[in-house]
Design a protein around this motif. Sequence first.
Motif, short mmCIF file in Angstrom:
data_model
loop_
_atom_site.label_atom_id
_atom_site.label_comp_id
_atom_site.label_asym_id
_atom_site.label_seq_id
_atom_site.Cartn_x
_atom_site.Cartn_y
_atom_site.Cartn_z
N ARG A 180 59.91 57.91 -24.53
CA ARG A 180 58.85 56.90 -24.55
C ARG A 180 57.77 57.38 -25.48
NH1 ARG A 180 57.75 53.86 -19.12
NH2 ARG A 180 56.36 52.96 -20.64
N ILE A 181 57.51 56.60 -26.52
CA ILE A 181 56.54 56.95 -27.55
C ILE A 181 55.34 56.02 -27.43
CG2 ILE A 181 56.17 57.29 -30.02
CD1 ILE A 181 58.36 59.06 -28.83
N ALA A 182 54.15 56.60 -27.32
CA ALA A 182 52.92 55.81 -27.22
C ALA A 182 52.22 55.75 -28.57
CB ALA A 182 51.98 56.41 -26.18
N CYS A 183 51.54 54.67 -28.82
CA CYS A 183 50.78 54.50 -30.07
C CYS A 183 49.68 55.56 -30.12
CB CYS A 183 50.18 53.10 -30.11
SG CYS A 183 49.08 52.82 -31.52
N PRO A 184 49.59 56.33 -31.21
CA PRO A 184 48.57 57.37 -31.28
C PRO A 184 47.15 56.82 -31.47
CG PRO A 184 49.84 57.32 -33.31
CD PRO A 184 50.50 56.36 -32.36
N THR A 185 47.04 55.61 -31.96
CA THR A 185 45.71 55.04 -32.21
C THR A 185 45.03 54.60 -30.91
OG1 THR A 185 46.44 54.29 -34.37
CG2 THR A 185 44.43 53.30 -33.50
N CYS A 186 45.75 53.83 -30.10
CA CYS A 186 45.16 53.30 -28.87
C CYS A 186 45.55 54.11 -27.64
CB CYS A 186 45.54 51.84 -28.69
SG CYS A 186 47.31 51.58 -28.46
N LYS A 187 46.34 55.16 -27.81
CA LYS A 187 46.78 56.04 -26.73
C LYS A 187 47.62 55.30 -25.68
CE LYS A 187 44.11 59.46 -28.25
NZ LYS A 187 43.67 58.98 -29.53
N GLY A 188 48.35 54.28 -26.12
CA GLY A 188 49.25 53.59 -25.22
C GLY A 188 48.64 52.46 -24.42
N THR A 189 47.42 52.04 -24.72
CA THR A 189 46.80 50.95 -23.98
C THR A 189 47.05 49.59 -24.61
OG1 THR A 189 44.72 51.16 -25.17
CG2 THR A 189 44.95 52.45 -23.14
N GLY A 190 47.22 49.54 -25.93
CA GLY A 190 47.42 48.28 -26.63
C GLY A 190 46.14 47.61 -27.06
N HIS A 191 45.00 48.17 -26.66
CA HIS A 191 43.70 47.60 -27.01
C HIS A 191 42.85 48.66 -27.68
CE1 HIS A 191 45.08 45.19 -23.56
NE2 HIS A 191 44.68 44.20 -24.34
N THR A 192 41.91 48.21 -28.47
CA THR A 192 40.96 49.12 -29.10
C THR A 192 39.55 48.75 -28.65
OG1 THR A 192 40.79 47.70 -31.04
CG2 THR A 192 42.37 49.51 -31.14
N ILE A 193 38.67 49.71 -28.70
CA ILE A 193 37.27 49.43 -28.36
C ILE A 193 36.56 49.00 -29.64
CG2 ILE A 193 37.20 50.98 -26.39
CD1 ILE A 193 35.90 53.06 -28.18
N PRO A 194 35.60 48.13 -29.54
CA PRO A 194 34.89 47.71 -30.74
C PRO A 194 34.14 48.88 -31.37
CG PRO A 194 34.05 46.55 -28.80
CD PRO A 194 35.14 47.46 -28.36
N ALA A 195 34.10 48.89 -32.67
CA ALA A 195 33.40 49.94 -33.39
C ALA A 195 31.90 49.77 -33.18
CB ALA A 195 33.73 49.89 -34.87
N GLY A 196 31.22 50.89 -33.05
CA GLY A 196 29.78 50.85 -32.88
C GLY A 196 29.08 50.46 -34.17
N VAL A 197 27.88 49.99 -34.05
CA VAL A 197 27.10 49.60 -35.22
C VAL A 197 26.50 50.87 -35.83
CG1 VAL A 197 25.14 48.28 -36.05
CG2 VAL A 197 26.62 47.37 -34.25
N VAL A 198 26.74 51.06 -37.11
CA VAL A 198 26.23 52.22 -37.80
C VAL A 198 25.20 51.75 -38.81
CG1 VAL A 198 26.81 54.16 -39.30
CG2 VAL A 198 28.40 53.43 -37.52
N ARG A 199 24.01 52.35 -38.75
CA ARG A 199 22.96 51.99 -39.69
C ARG A 199 22.83 53.10 -40.72
NH1 ARG A 199 17.98 49.35 -36.66
NH2 ARG A 199 17.79 48.40 -38.69
N VAL A 200 22.94 52.72 -41.99
CA VAL A 200 22.85 53.69 -43.07
C VAL A 200 21.63 53.33 -43.91
CG1 VAL A 200 24.01 54.64 -45.08
CG2 VAL A 200 25.34 53.97 -43.08
N GLY A 201 20.92 54.33 -44.30
CA GLY A 201 19.75 54.09 -45.13
C GLY A 201 18.46 54.37 -44.39
#
Length: 59
Positions: free
Chosen positions: A37-58
């Motif tokens: 059984r191989i799990a997706c390395p990106t989502c760690k086997g959940t199938g969902h991702t968390i939204p990226a945080g807002v990054v302020r540059v400058g």
Amino acid sequence: MPQHARNTRVCRDCDGFATAAVTTGARHADGTRATLRIACPTCKGTGHTIPAGVVRVGR
């Protein structure tokens, strides 16, 4: 009346299919196939991702 579904973020790498069973070609003593059984390395086997945080540059 239609129900609104929540928009869950599906993993872009596995497209929501987070775990796959890969056959090794070998068989167990009872005749069943040996699988890994191989799990997706990106989502760690959940199938969902968390939204990226807002990054302020400058300033």
